[in-house]
Design a protein around this motif. Structure first.
Motif, PDB file in Angstrom:
ATOM      1  N   GLY A 137       0.792  -1.220   0.000  1.00 56.01           N
ATOM      2  CA  GLY A 137       0.000   0.000   0.000  1.00 56.01           C
ATOM      3  C   GLY A 137       0.825   1.271   0.000  1.00 56.01           C
ATOM      4  O   GLY A 137       2.062   1.272  -0.140  1.00 56.01           O
ATOM      5  N   ALA A 138       0.121   2.382   0.168  1.00 54.37           N
ATOM      6  CA  ALA A 138       0.751   3.699   0.084  1.00 54.37           C
ATOM      7  C   ALA A 138       1.756   3.936   1.191  1.00 54.37           C
ATOM      8  O   ALA A 138       2.624   4.800   1.060  1.00 54.37           O
ATOM      9  CB  ALA A 138      -0.327   4.780   0.127  1.00 54.37           C
ATOM     10  N   GLN A 139       1.674   3.179   2.279  1.00 58.94           N
ATOM     11  CA  GLN A 139       2.649   3.354   3.351  1.00 58.94           C
ATOM     12  C   GLN A 139       4.056   2.934   2.930  1.00 58.94           C
ATOM     13  O   GLN A 139       5.035   3.231   3.615  1.00 58.94           O
ATOM     14  CB  GLN A 139       2.231   2.583   4.607  1.00 58.94           C
ATOM     15  CG  GLN A 139       2.087   1.091   4.404  1.00 58.94           C
ATOM     16  CD  GLN A 139       0.670   0.710   4.054  1.00 58.94           C
ATOM     17  OE1 GLN A 139       0.002   1.404   3.295  1.00 58.94           O
ATOM     18  NE2 GLN A 139       0.192  -0.382   4.618  1.00 58.94           N
ATOM     19  N   SER A 140       4.164   2.227   1.799  1.00 56.46           N
ATOM     20  CA  SER A 140       5.481   1.824   1.300  1.00 56.46           C
ATOM     21  C   SER A 140       5.982   2.744   0.180  1.00 56.46           C
ATOM     22  O   SER A 140       6.892   2.377  -0.568  1.00 56.46           O
ATOM     23  CB  SER A 140       5.426   0.378   0.797  1.00 56.46           C
ATOM     24  OG  SER A 140       4.504   0.255  -0.272  1.00 56.46           O
ATOM     25  N   ILE A 141       5.404   3.932   0.060  1.00 56.97           N
ATOM     26  CA  ILE A 141       5.809   4.872  -0.994  1.00 56.97           C
ATOM     27  C   ILE A 141       7.286   5.244  -0.874  1.00 56.97           C
ATOM     28  O   ILE A 141       8.007   5.305  -1.874  1.00 56.97           O
ATOM     29  CB  ILE A 141       4.921   6.129  -0.964  1.00 56.97           C
ATOM     30  CG1 ILE A 141       3.562   5.816  -1.610  1.00 56.97           C
ATOM     31  CG2 ILE A 141       5.585   7.296  -1.698  1.00 56.97           C
ATOM     32  CD1 ILE A 141       2.590   6.969  -1.593  1.00 56.97           C
ATOM     33  N   PHE A 142       7.753   5.507   0.347  1.00 63.27           N
ATOM     34  CA  PHE A 142       9.165   5.882   0.516  1.00 63.27           C
ATOM     35  C   PHE A 142      10.081   4.751   0.058  1.00 63.27           C
ATOM     36  O   PHE A 142      11.109   4.987  -0.571  1.00 63.27           O
ATOM     37  CB  PHE A 142       9.451   6.239   1.974  1.00 63.27           C
ATOM     38  CG  PHE A 142       8.699   7.442   2.453  1.00 63.27           C
ATOM     39  CD1 PHE A 142       8.825   8.655   1.806  1.00 63.27           C
ATOM     40  CD2 PHE A 142       7.863   7.363   3.555  1.00 63.27           C
ATOM     41  CE1 PHE A 142       8.131   9.775   2.244  1.00 63.27           C
ATOM     42  CE2 PHE A 142       7.164   8.471   3.997  1.00 63.27           C
ATOM     43  CZ  PHE A 142       7.296   9.678   3.347  1.00 63.27           C
ATOM     44  N   LEU A 143       9.717   3.513   0.387  1.00 63.53           N
ATOM     45  CA  LEU A 143      10.495   2.358  -0.060  1.00 63.53           C
ATOM     46  C   LEU A 143      10.486   2.273  -1.580  1.00 63.53           C
ATOM     47  O   LEU A 143      11.527   1.997  -2.210  1.00 63.53           O
ATOM     48  CB  LEU A 143       9.917   1.078   0.547  1.00 63.53           C
ATOM     49  CG  LEU A 143      10.602  -0.241   0.167  1.00 63.53           C
ATOM     50  CD1 LEU A 143      12.055  -0.237   0.610  1.00 63.53           C
ATOM     51  CD2 LEU A 143       9.859  -1.425   0.760  1.00 63.53           C
ATOM     52  N   SER A 144       9.348   2.546  -2.189  1.00 63.44           N
ATOM     53  CA  SER A 144       9.232   2.512  -3.649  1.00 63.44           C
ATOM     54  C   SER A 144      10.145   3.555  -4.301  1.00 63.44           C
ATOM     55  O   SER A 144      10.789   3.280  -5.317  1.00 63.44           O
ATOM     56  CB  SER A 144       7.786   2.770  -4.069  1.00 63.44           C
ATOM     57  OG  SER A 144       6.929   1.764  -3.594  1.00 63.44           O
ATOM     58  N   ILE A 146      12.927   4.863  -3.079  1.00 59.73           N
ATOM     59  CA  ILE A 146      14.330   4.464  -2.927  1.00 59.73           C
ATOM     60  C   ILE A 146      14.689   3.375  -3.943  1.00 59.73           C
ATOM     61  O   ILE A 146      15.731   3.437  -4.612  1.00 59.73           O
ATOM     62  CB  ILE A 146      14.591   3.961  -1.498  1.00 59.73           C
ATOM     63  CG1 ILE A 146      14.483   5.116  -0.504  1.00 59.73           C
ATOM     64  CG2 ILE A 146      15.972   3.313  -1.403  1.00 59.73           C
ATOM     65  CD1 ILE A 146      15.533   6.184  -0.692  1.00 59.73           C
ATOM     66  N   ILE A 147      13.838   2.362  -4.065  1.00 59.36           N
ATOM     67  CA  ILE A 147      14.110   1.264  -4.995  1.00 59.36           C
ATOM     68  C   ILE A 147      14.158   1.786  -6.430  1.00 59.36           C
ATOM     69  O   ILE A 147      15.025   1.395  -7.217  1.00 59.36           O
ATOM     70  CB  ILE A 147      13.048   0.158  -4.848  1.00 59.36           C
ATOM     71  CG1 ILE A 147      13.185  -0.517  -3.492  1.00 59.36           C
ATOM     72  CG2 ILE A 147      13.170  -0.878  -5.966  1.00 59.36           C
ATOM     73  CD1 ILE A 147      12.096  -1.526  -3.180  1.00 59.36           C
ATOM     74  N   SER A 148      13.241   2.676  -6.788  1.00 60.43           N
ATOM     75  CA  SER A 148      13.210   3.226  -8.147  1.00 60.43           C
ATOM     76  C   SER A 148      14.505   3.957  -8.466  1.00 60.43           C
ATOM     77  O   SER A 148      15.101   3.762  -9.532  1.00 60.43           O
ATOM     78  CB  SER A 148      12.025   4.178  -8.296  1.00 60.43           C
ATOM     79  OG  SER A 148      10.801   3.509  -8.103  1.00 60.43           O
ATOM     80  N   ILE A 149      14.955   4.805  -7.551  1.00 62.10           N
ATOM     81  CA  ILE A 149      16.163   5.607  -7.787  1.00 62.10           C
ATOM     82  C   ILE A 149      17.403   4.729  -7.836  1.00 62.10           C
ATOM     83  O   ILE A 149      18.236   4.846  -8.745  1.00 62.10           O
ATOM     84  CB  ILE A 149      16.297   6.693  -6.701  1.00 62.10           C
ATOM     85  CG1 ILE A 149      15.152   7.711  -6.837  1.00 62.10           C
ATOM     86  CG2 ILE A 149      17.647   7.390  -6.795  1.00 62.10           C
ATOM     87  CD1 ILE A 149      15.078   8.701  -5.694  1.00 62.10           C
ATOM     88  N   VAL A 214      14.317   5.044   8.889  1.00 65.91           N
ATOM     89  CA  VAL A 214      15.476   5.854   8.515  1.00 65.91           C
ATOM     90  C   VAL A 214      15.072   7.090   7.715  1.00 65.91           C
ATOM     91  O   VAL A 214      15.581   8.187   7.931  1.00 65.91           O
ATOM     92  CB  VAL A 214      16.486   5.012   7.711  1.00 65.91           C
ATOM     93  CG1 VAL A 214      17.628   5.888   7.188  1.00 65.91           C
ATOM     94  CG2 VAL A 214      17.027   3.884   8.571  1.00 65.91           C
ATOM     95  N   LEU A 215      14.143   6.902   6.773  1.00 62.26           N
ATOM     96  CA  LEU A 215      13.772   7.993   5.853  1.00 62.26           C
ATOM     97  C   LEU A 215      12.356   8.489   6.087  1.00 62.26           C
ATOM     98  O   LEU A 215      12.127   9.698   6.203  1.00 62.26           O
ATOM     99  CB  LEU A 215      13.910   7.508   4.409  1.00 62.26           C
ATOM    100  CG  LEU A 215      13.516   8.504   3.307  1.00 62.26           C
ATOM    101  CD1 LEU A 215      14.446   9.712   3.341  1.00 62.26           C
ATOM    102  CD2 LEU A 215      13.542   7.839   1.942  1.00 62.26           C
ATOM    103  N   GLY A 216      11.404   7.572   6.164  1.00 66.70           N
ATOM    104  CA  GLY A 216       9.999   7.964   6.226  1.00 66.70           C
ATOM    105  C   GLY A 216       9.629   8.727   7.479  1.00 66.70           C
ATOM    106  O   GLY A 216       8.962   9.765   7.419  1.00 66.70           O
TER     107      GLY A 216
END
Length: 453
Positions: A137-144, A146-149, A214-216
């Protein structure tokens, strides 16, 4: 003269910052990816509004027609869209970033998706392995993000070094490109696989928990705080004042944060709990941006100049749908020192009033169930955002406050314009008088000469 030099220098500084931010491929990719994701938030909101409209008579009526499971049937759309919001953002951002880096976007998307799944813990039951939707879900946006970059950076680095399986020129691109991607994709996947093993080996929980800690968490603490919201809104307004599209820049940073906070509120509402995030996407769209509209309402109330009377005919209708460009460019508000104070202050006052009302429990916190488009008219958006008529009343209070802030400055500007129009009218009258006098003299001279001829 000194003021002009000061504003010119400040414009150069802000223009340089804006140029760097807007030309940054990572910020641009995040902005484009989030924009591509946003329609699904609106689509899901339509179904959630229908399912959770806070009118008991309506709820009873729907249950009598469609049965007790009618709400579950509507929430399926939310589960299929926002429920996989992290995956959607992963696909959109990785693709846009790959396009900006001029590498194979399709293979990047697939590589990023595999890497994402690698970092998600698998559960198990009698039926076999499964993936919890909590990690999609949207709570994993920050993880998404990081993985994309990281995927794009690693893939591009290997691709630039030419470390890939090269096929003969006679092989069609549809065949050669997948083979060329094998080595870059392999390296990316091995990298995230090792990260997963490290997290598991040290019992750190899940990658989602690690990256959010760490980030979110810091980003949410800053962007989701009252000082953070005020700072971002002020920065956006300062950019607008100098003719730079402030929202384009700030939204690229704020939207991921606000979306995560929005989805946390939605999850709480669906679970029957009380949402706790006052600042979220709905708050930002429906309450934090009530400001500039005060200028056009102030003009409608007190303006006497011909220019402003014509202006209100053009600007009022678009502003019903929160479209402020006619006002920004028509008055104009940009680079207009008279309007600098209300231009910066009105939005801040709206944020303070709204935040205080929700913090004190006078108005419900935005439920997260309905993320209506930012073009939704005031009062309507306030009701749907909070699920209460109190939300509409709060918008009305913010609107009155914004108008009160703008009125004195509108009167000053309107008075100056009236004086200018009066001077222009007087100058035009004098010009016309001289013209008429000249014409009469010419006619008299022609009449006097005529008999002699």
């Amino acid at each position: 003269m000194e003021n002009n030099k000061y504003f010119d220098k400040l414009y150069d500084v802000l223009g340089g910052v804006s140029l760097k931010l807007t030309s940054n491929i990572y910020i641009g990719a995040i902005k484009d990816g989030m924009l591509a994701y946003m329609p699904f938030t609106f689509i899901a909101s339509i179904f959630l509004i229908i399912a959770f409209l806070p009118i008991q008579a309506y709820q009873d009526f729907m249950a009598s027609i469609f049965g007790a499971g009618w709400v579950g049937a509507l929430t399926m759309v939310n589960s299929a869209s926002l429920g996989i919001g992290g995956v959607l953002v992963l696909l959109t951002v990785s693709r846009r970033l790959a396009e900006k880096m001029e590498i194979d976007a399709l293979q990047i998307q697939l590589t990023a998706l595999v890497s994402y799944i690698l970092l998600i813990p698998f559960g198990a039951d009698d039926a076999g392995n499964f993936i919890s939707v909590t990690f999609l879900g949207a709570q994993s946006i920050f993880l998404s993000l990081i993985i994309s970059i990281v995927t794009c950076l690693v893939y591009r680095k290997i691709d630039q070094k030419g470390i890939k399986i090269k096929m003969p020129d006679s092989v069609p691109p549809a065949v050669s490109k997948p083979f060329e991607s094998i080595i870059p994709s392999f390296v990316c996947i091995v990298l995230f696989w090792l990260i997963r093993l490290t997290i598991d080996n040290f019992s750190l929980g899940s990658a989602l928990e690690v990256f959010n800690a760490v980030l979110g968490a810091p980003l949410q603490a800053i962007g989701g705080s009252l000082p953070g919201a005020i700072f971002v809104k002020l920065f956006s307004q300062v950019l607008w004042f100098f003719g730079i599209h402030g929202d384009t820049i700030t939204n690229a940073v704020m939207t991921p944060i606000l979306q995560v906070l929005q989805m946390e509120n939605q999850a709480a509402s669906l679970a029957g709990a009380v949402p706790t995030n006052i600042i979220c996407q709905s708050f930002w769209d429906s309450f934090a941006s009530i400001g500039v509209i005060g200028s056009i309402i102030g003009i409608c109330l007190v303006a006497k100049s011909a220019r402003y009377k014509e202006m209100k005919k053009i600007a009022m209708v678009p502003y019903i749908f929160n479209v402020g460009e006619p006002t920004l460019f028509g008055l104009p508000l940009m680079m207009n020192v008279i309007y600098l104070i209300p231009f910066l202050l009105a939005n801040v006052v709206s944020i303070l009033i709204s935040y205080a009302a929700m913090a004190m429990g006078l108005v419900p916190v935005c439920t997260g169930l309905a993320q209506v488009p930012w073009t939704t008219p005031l009062l309507i958006s306030g009701y749907f955002a909070t699920g209460s008529i109190a939300g509409s009343i709060l918008q009305l209070v913010c609107l009155v406050a914004a108008v009160a802030i703008w009125l004195p400055f509108v009167k000053i500007a309107d008075k100056q314009i009236c004086q200018e129009e009066a001077q222009m009218a007087a100058a035009a009258t004098i010009t016309d008088t001289h013209a008429d006098k000249s014409i009469r003299q010419e006619e008299a001279e022609e009449t006097a000469v005529a008999p002699a001829k």
